[in-house]
Each structure stands twice: as structure tokens, then as C-alpha cells.
Scaffold this motif. Structure first.
Motif, PDB file in Angstrom:
ATOM      1  N   HIS A   3      -1.697  -1.935  10.369  1.00  0.00           N
ATOM      2  CA  HIS A   3      -1.303  -2.980   9.893  1.00  0.00           C
ATOM      3  C   HIS A   3       0.081  -2.844   8.302  1.00  0.00           C
ATOM      4  O   HIS A   3       0.989  -3.501   7.939  1.00  0.00           O
ATOM      5  N   HIS A   4       0.602  -1.030   8.954  1.00  0.00           N
ATOM      6  CA  HIS A   4       1.611  -0.898   8.264  1.00  0.00           C
ATOM      7  C   HIS A   4       3.030  -1.404   8.956  1.00  0.00           C
ATOM      8  O   HIS A   4       3.685  -1.682   7.954  1.00  0.00           O
ATOM      9  N   ARG A  59      -4.367   9.999   5.799  1.00  0.00           N
ATOM     10  CA  ARG A  59      -5.429  11.542   5.390  1.00  0.00           C
ATOM     11  C   ARG A  59      -7.191  10.131   4.959  1.00  0.00           C
ATOM     12  O   ARG A  59      -7.209   9.028   5.653  1.00  0.00           O
ATOM     13  N   HIS A  81      -0.906  11.650   2.899  1.00  0.00           N
ATOM     14  CA  HIS A  81      -0.585  11.099   4.577  1.00  0.00           C
ATOM     15  C   HIS A  81       0.428  12.114   5.235  1.00  0.00           C
ATOM     16  O   HIS A  81       1.194  12.340   4.658  1.00  0.00           O
ATOM     17  N   LYS A 129     -16.834   8.447   3.031  1.00  0.00           N
ATOM     18  CA  LYS A 129     -16.387   8.460   3.586  1.00  0.00           C
ATOM     19  C   LYS A 129     -15.660   9.675   4.812  1.00  0.00           C
ATOM     20  O   LYS A 129     -15.700  10.928   3.720  1.00  0.00           O
ATOM     21  N   SER A 183       0.946  -1.182  -0.047  1.00  0.00           N
ATOM     22  CA  SER A 183       0.011  -0.096  -0.104  1.00  0.00           C
ATOM     23  C   SER A 183       1.008   1.598   0.075  1.00  0.00           C
ATOM     24  O   SER A 183       2.270   1.113  -0.075  1.00  0.00           O
ATOM     25  N   CYS A 184       0.546   1.870  -0.076  1.00  0.00           N
ATOM     26  CA  CYS A 184       0.657   3.848  -0.320  1.00  0.00           C
ATOM     27  C   CYS A 184       2.066   4.218   1.135  1.00  0.00           C
ATOM     28  O   CYS A 184       3.234   4.516   0.851  1.00  0.00           O
ATOM     29  N   ASN A 185       1.091   3.776   2.014  1.00  0.00           N
ATOM     30  CA  ASN A 185       2.506   3.960   3.247  1.00  0.00           C
ATOM     31  C   ASN A 185       3.645   3.295   3.017  1.00  0.00           C
ATOM     32  O   ASN A 185       5.001   3.505   3.901  1.00  0.00           O
ATOM     33  N   THR A 186       3.169   2.300   2.972  1.00  0.00           N
ATOM     34  CA  THR A 186       4.118   0.443   3.491  1.00  0.00           C
ATOM     35  C   THR A 186       5.203   1.065   2.175  1.00  0.00           C
ATOM     36  O   THR A 186       5.838   1.171   2.820  1.00  0.00           O
TER      37      THR A 186
HETATM   38  O1  LIG Z   1      -2.847   1.846   0.990  1.00  0.00           O
HETATM   39  C1  LIG Z   1      -3.635   2.538   1.915  1.00  0.00           C
HETATM   40  O2  LIG Z   1      -3.433   2.969   2.670  1.00  0.00           O
HETATM   41  P1  LIG Z   1      -2.349   2.232   3.465  1.00  0.00           P
HETATM   42  O3  LIG Z   1      -1.129   2.305   3.308  1.00  0.00           O
HETATM   43  O4  LIG Z   1      -3.146   3.065   5.039  1.00  0.00           O
HETATM   44  O5  LIG Z   1      -3.232   0.911   4.153  1.00  0.00           O
HETATM   45  C2  LIG Z   1      -5.081   3.839   0.129  1.00  0.00           C
HETATM   46  O6  LIG Z   1      -4.664   5.091   1.077  1.00  0.00           O
HETATM   47  C3  LIG Z   1      -6.196   2.980   0.807  1.00  0.00           C
HETATM   48  O7  LIG Z   1      -6.781   3.458   2.207  1.00  0.00           O
HETATM   49  P2  LIG Z   1      -8.122   3.614   2.723  1.00  0.00           P
HETATM   50  O8  LIG Z   1      -7.763   1.801   2.959  1.00  0.00           O
HETATM   51  O9  LIG Z   1      -8.080   4.141   3.675  1.00  0.00           O
HETATM   52  O10 LIG Z   1      -8.117   3.479   1.102  1.00  0.00           O
END
Ligand SMILES: O=C(OP(=O)(O)O)[C@H](O)COP(=O)(O)O
Ligand SMILES: NC(=O)C1=CN([C@@H]2O[C@H](COP(=O)(O)OP(=O)(O)OC[C@H]3O[C@@H](n4cnc5c(N)ncnc54)[C@H](O)[C@@H]3O)[C@@H](O)[C@H]2O)C=CC1
Length: 338
Positions: free
Chosen positions: A194-195, A169, A221, A178, A140-143
Motif C-alpha cells: 500500500h505504500h 518491523r 523499518h 503479533k 503512515s510511518c513508511n509513507t
Molecule cells: O503505519 C505503519 O506501517 P505502514 O506504513 O507500513 O502502514 C505502522 O508501522 C503500523 O503498521 P502495522 O499495521 O503493522 O501495525
């Protein structure tokens, strides 16, 4: 040169960007994208010249809307060498049997579990291990942002442990459903988020935990990162390590917030204001007692897009060297950060 035939299943926030990024490469081509309904996004995809594929039950609706589909999603999958699944988190896993039946390679996004593909990808960290693989998950983006920052520090200084607080965000800018719009939400309340475990799916050797809060913004974020390292280091050494990375950008010159970073992306005329790089504030880099601290901002809509392109290139064996793929991808999409 025979180009790799790529399909994008799920043309939303991530899918539309991946499709455009594939189009920008000279060693792969888009053979189709999927849309479930003939809405405004489908109309733009049609205008952009993408072949649209749809669920069999909805083909009539596309015909009626004046953008006839090129076929069913199953037919799209049959034509592809590799499908990039960009359906919402949890939906993608239901498509695994479809891809296996068609004998195509597949990439899933970070909303799916690691176990679905059995391999979690980040271009800087493990490109070479993805070469020739059939199934890959792009984290995911944060990871992705955490992996890009932790890996080079671990290589140069040895990472003992990482502690990260994420201000996430609330949702993407186009999402009217949302929130929150007036709250700060520990998400999840039960720690860790989960990150941290997700970083370990790419970098199993890293000792990391994370906590995340959802905040009422849609732009980006922001992470507060603390890394304890094995070797003594200076701020300049840390800056040099980050500065040598192909997908890390230093932000300054009055950019003191995510709003200004997004304005900068607009001013640079980036497609859809995309900021594919980790945005680190160099002024925030603080070092002492073998601990490093810094802030970074993450544009959630776009950061994983170049990683998807590199994952395709590795899986299709178009390039065996990760650094070369990263350079090629960056150049083709217009990511110049120096
Ligand atoms: O992959 C994301 O976030 P994450 O790294 O926190 O899982 C995206 O921002 C999607 O997150 P969402 O599940 O809040 O749409
Ligand atoms: N939006 C973000 O900030 C990020 C999302 N991700 C991950 O990327 C994946 C996709 O997320 P988004 O692009 O944000 O979702 P999205 O909701 O914007 O787009 C998903 C698209 O898939 C379509 N769709 C739904 N069911 C389908 C099906 N059965 N077959 C074909 N298409 C279907 C939807 O209509 C929509 O167009 C998720 O795993 C998510 O966790 C990863 C990084 C950042």
C-alpha cells in the motif's frame, strides 16, 4: 494567546506521543485523552496529569481503579476544537459521525483510508493545502518517510520513477500478540504494497511502486530506495538536498543498524527513545545513470508525531507557513538534527 483545544482519542503507541508533543507546544493544549480500560497506560496518563475520558460503560471501572475519568469520550469530543484520532487502524472511521455531530475538526492516522478525510498530509509536501481544513489523514510511518525523501529530490532533480523495497518491523515493542518471530513474510504477497499508492495520495505526480516484507524485529523499518531522476546529479548534490531537510538525519559514526540508531536515541535522552527523523545512511547514497539509491531507517512509533502537530497547526490556522510550523514543532519537541 488563546490555545487550540486538542483531544487525543486512543492513547496507544501514537496517541501517547501525540499528547506529549501537543503539551510541548505553546499554541495548543491537551484537554483530554481517552482510554478504554484503566490499565498501566491509563495509570501513567493519570500520573502525568492528563484528564482521562472513557466509554460510558467503563466509567465505573476507572472510579474503582482510583483514577476517576473526567467524563465520557463523547463529552471529551464536545470540549475540543480538534480531535486527533489515534485508535487502531479501521476503528477510527467509526468515529467520523461522532466528530461531525460535535462539529469538531479531526485528524486520522495512516491505518485509515485516504477517502475518510479526503486529504492526506505530510508537512514538507502539502502543509499549505491543509490550512483551515476540517478533516485530515496523516499518512503512515513508511509513507511519511518516503514523502519526506521523495519531495525534495523531485523539486530539485525531477523524479521519473521510484521503486522501494521495505523491510517492515513485525510489530511494536510492547505488542506480545503479533509476529512473526521466525519468518520473513512478504506482506502483502500481491504487489504493490500500500505504500506506493499511499505516497500518491500526498504526491499524485510521483510514479512509484513498492514491495514490503515483514521481518522479526520491533525497532524500526528499513527502506531500500531507488529513484530515477530527470537531471544528472552527483552523490554530493543528493547529500546536500537531504542535508537541507528539517526532518532527515544522516546516520554514521558506527551506526550500522537499527539497533545502534535506537541506542543513539536512548543516549540522546530522547523521550521514549523516539527518532522522529528519517535516518539515511549517507554512505549508501549511490548515483549513476540518473538513478539514485540509498537506505533509510524509520522509527515507526514516532515519525508521524511531528506531522500530527503540524497538521493541527495548519487546520487550526495557527500558522500559514509550513516551514515555520515545522521549525516551531521541531524546536518544541527537541528535534535538532544538525
Ligand atoms: O503505519 C505503519 O506501517 P505502514 O506504513 O507500513 O502502514 C505502522 O508501522 C503500523 O503498521 P502495522 O499495521 O503493522 O501495525
Ligand atoms: N504503531 C505504529 O507503528 C504506527 C501506527 N500508525 C497508525 O496510527 C493508528 C494508531 O496505531 P497505534 O497507536 O499503533 O495503535 P495502538 O493499538 O497502539 O493504540 C490504539 C489505542 O486506541 C485504543 N482504542 C481502541 N479502540 C478504541 C475506541 N473505540 N475508542 C477509543 N480508544 C480506542 C486502544 O485501547 C489503544 O490504546 C493506526 O491508524 C495505525 O495504523 C501510524 C504510524 C505508525
Amino acid at each position: 494567546m488563546v490555545k487550540a483545544k486538542i483531544a487525543v482519542n486512543g492513547y496507544g503507541t501514537i496517541g501517547k506521543r501525540v499528547a506529549d508533543a501537543v503539551r510541548a507546544q505553546d499554541d495548543m493544549e491537551i484537554i483530554g485523552i481517552s482510554k478504554t480500560k484503566p490499565n498501566y497506560e491509563a495509570a501513567v496518563a493519570h500520573q502525568l496529569g492528563y484528564d482521562i475520558y472513557a466509554p460510558a460503560a467503563n466509567l465505573g471501572a476507572f472510579e474503582k481503579a482510583g483514577m476517576p475519568a473526567a467524563g465520557t469520550i463523547e463529552e471529551m469530543v464536545e470540549k475540543a476544537d480538534l480531535v486527533v484520532d489515534c485508535t487502531p487502524g479501521g476503528v477510527g472511521e467509526g468515529n467520523k459521525s461522532l466528530y461531525e455531530k460535535a462539529g469538531v475538526k479531526a485528524i486520522w492516522q495512516g491505518g485509515e483510508d485516504h477517502s475518510l478525510a479526503g486529504f492526506s498530509f505530510n508537512a514538507i509536501c502539502n502543509y499549505e493545502q491543509a490550512v483551515g481544513r476540517d478533516l485530515v489523514r496523516v499518512v503512515s510511518c513508511n509513507t511519511t518517510a518516503l514523502c519526506r525523501a521523495i519531495y525534495p529530490i523531485d523539486k530539485e532533480l525531477g523524479v521519473k520513477k521510484v521503486r522501494v523495497i521495505l523491510a517492515r518491523r513485525a510489530t511494536d515493542p510492547n505488542d506480545v500478540k503479533k509476529g512473526p518471530i521466525n519468518a520473513i513474510v512478504p506482506d502483502p504477497i500481491k504487489l504493490p504494497s500500500h505504500h506506493g499508492p499511499d505516497v500518491k495520495s500526498v504526491l499524485p505526480q510521483i510514479n512509484i511502486t513498492s514491495a514490503a516484507l515483514k521481518i522479526p524485529t520491533t525497532l524500526m523499518h528499513v527502506h531500500t530506495v531507488n529513484m530515477e531522476v530527470d537531471k544528472d546529479c552527483t552523490v554530493d548534490e543528493v547529500k546536500n538536498i537531504f542535508g537541507s531537510q528539517p526532518r532527515i538525519r544522516f546516520v554514521g559514526q558506527g551506526m550500522s543498524s537499527t539497533a545502534e540508531i535506537m541506542e543513539f536515541a536512548r543516549d540522546m535522552k530522547r523521550p521514549r527513545n523516539d527518532m522522529w527523523e528519517n535516518c539515511i545512511w549517507p554512505e549508501s547514497i549511490t548515483v549513476g545513470d540518473k538513478e539514485i539509491y540509498f537506505f533509510q531507517a524509520v522509527h515507526q512509533e514516532s515519525i508521524v508525531v511531528p506531522e500530527n502537530i503540524d497538521a493541527i497547526r495548519a487546520m487550526m490556522e495557527l500558522e500559514s507557513d509550513g516551514a515555520k510550523s515545522i521549525e516551531k514543532t521541531n524546536k518544541a519537541i527537541g528535534l535538532y538534527n544538525k
